[in-house]
Motif scaffolding. Structure first.
Motif, short mmCIF file in Angstrom:
data_model
loop_
_atom_site.label_atom_id
_atom_site.label_comp_id
_atom_site.label_asym_id
_atom_site.label_seq_id
_atom_site.Cartn_x
_atom_site.Cartn_y
_atom_site.Cartn_z
N UNK A 109 0.83 -1.21 0.00
CA UNK A 109 0.00 0.00 0.00
C UNK A 109 0.87 1.26 0.00
N UNK A 110 1.93 1.22 -0.82
CA UNK A 110 2.77 2.39 -1.01
C UNK A 110 2.87 2.66 -2.50
N UNK A 111 3.37 3.83 -2.85
CA UNK A 111 3.51 4.17 -4.25
C UNK A 111 4.72 3.51 -4.89
N UNK A 112 4.69 3.43 -6.23
CA UNK A 112 5.81 2.85 -6.97
C UNK A 112 7.08 3.65 -6.73
N UNK A 113 6.97 4.98 -6.63
CA UNK A 113 8.15 5.80 -6.39
C UNK A 113 8.78 5.50 -5.03
N UNK A 114 7.95 5.28 -4.02
CA UNK A 114 8.47 4.93 -2.69
C UNK A 114 9.17 3.58 -2.75
N UNK A 115 8.58 2.62 -3.48
CA UNK A 115 9.20 1.31 -3.61
C UNK A 115 10.54 1.43 -4.32
N UNK A 116 10.61 2.28 -5.34
CA UNK A 116 11.86 2.52 -6.06
C UNK A 116 12.92 3.08 -5.10
N UNK A 117 12.53 4.04 -4.27
CA UNK A 117 13.47 4.65 -3.33
C UNK A 117 13.98 3.63 -2.31
N UNK A 118 13.10 2.74 -1.87
CA UNK A 118 13.51 1.69 -0.93
C UNK A 118 14.51 0.75 -1.61
N UNK A 119 14.16 0.27 -2.80
CA UNK A 119 15.02 -0.68 -3.50
C UNK A 119 16.35 -0.05 -3.93
N UNK A 120 16.37 1.25 -4.10
CA UNK A 120 17.59 1.95 -4.50
C UNK A 120 18.42 2.37 -3.29
N UNK A 121 17.86 2.17 -2.10
CA UNK A 121 18.57 2.56 -0.88
C UNK A 121 18.56 4.06 -0.64
N UNK A 122 17.66 4.76 -1.31
CA UNK A 122 17.57 6.21 -1.15
C UNK A 122 16.81 6.60 0.11
N UNK A 123 15.98 5.68 0.59
CA UNK A 123 15.22 5.92 1.81
C UNK A 123 15.17 4.63 2.62
N UNK A 124 15.24 4.71 3.93
CA UNK A 124 15.14 3.50 4.76
C UNK A 124 13.75 2.87 4.63
N UNK A 125 13.73 1.56 4.74
CA UNK A 125 12.47 0.83 4.68
C UNK A 125 11.93 0.68 6.10
N UNK A 126 10.66 1.03 6.30
CA UNK A 126 10.05 0.90 7.62
C UNK A 126 9.98 -0.57 8.04
N UNK A 127 10.10 -0.78 9.34
CA UNK A 127 10.09 -2.14 9.89
C UNK A 127 8.82 -2.89 9.50
N UNK A 128 7.68 -2.21 9.56
CA UNK A 128 6.44 -2.92 9.22
C UNK A 128 6.42 -3.35 7.76
N UNK A 129 7.06 -2.58 6.87
CA UNK A 129 7.17 -2.98 5.48
C UNK A 129 8.09 -4.19 5.34
N UNK A 130 9.21 -4.17 6.06
CA UNK A 130 10.15 -5.29 6.00
C UNK A 130 9.48 -6.58 6.45
#
Length: 117
Positions: free
Chosen positions: A45-66
């Motif tokens: 339930x997140x946007x594609x851009x947020x997923x891109x930032x997580x996979x690129x290491x540009x933003x930390x991934x929240x624990x609940x997402x992990x």
């Protein structure tokens, strides 16, 4: 006393490099399943851009997402965090137990204990 014990341990911080490595592990695990980035983003339930930032290491991934990502991709949290201890067989065992009664689960545990004794 506890503070002294913690201070004596070699506690490291999670660095940007480790966030990038985690993102790569997420992307690779997703790719092994043939899942698109947008599909994983939708599950979370997140946007594609947020997923891109997580996979690129540009933003930390929240624990609940992990927690959710590990279940969706069938990898351990240890694997996502540290790149080790991936044990998809454990996930397979958990899936086999899902929906079973307590008697069946206890019987399975007994078999595993006997096997590993």
């Amino acid at each position: 006393m506890k503070k002294e014990a913690v201070a004596q341990k070699d506690v490291r911080q999670f660095t940007e490099e480790e966030w990038r490595a985690m993102g790569i592990r997420i992307r690779e695990a997703r790719g092994k399943l043939g899942m698109k980035q947008i599909d994983l983003a939708t599950f979370l339930a997140i946007g594609k851009n947020q997923m891109y930032r997580i996979e690129s290491g540009l933003t930390p991934c929240k624990t609940e997402y992990l927690f959710e990502i590990s279940q969706i991709l069938g990898v351990s949290l240890d694997y996502l965090y540290f790149g080790e201890n991936e044990c998809s067989e454990v996930g397979e065992i958990v899936e086999m137990c899902r929906g079973k009664g307590i008697k069946e689960i206890r019987k399975a545990v007994g078999i595993l204990r006997a096997f590993f004794a």
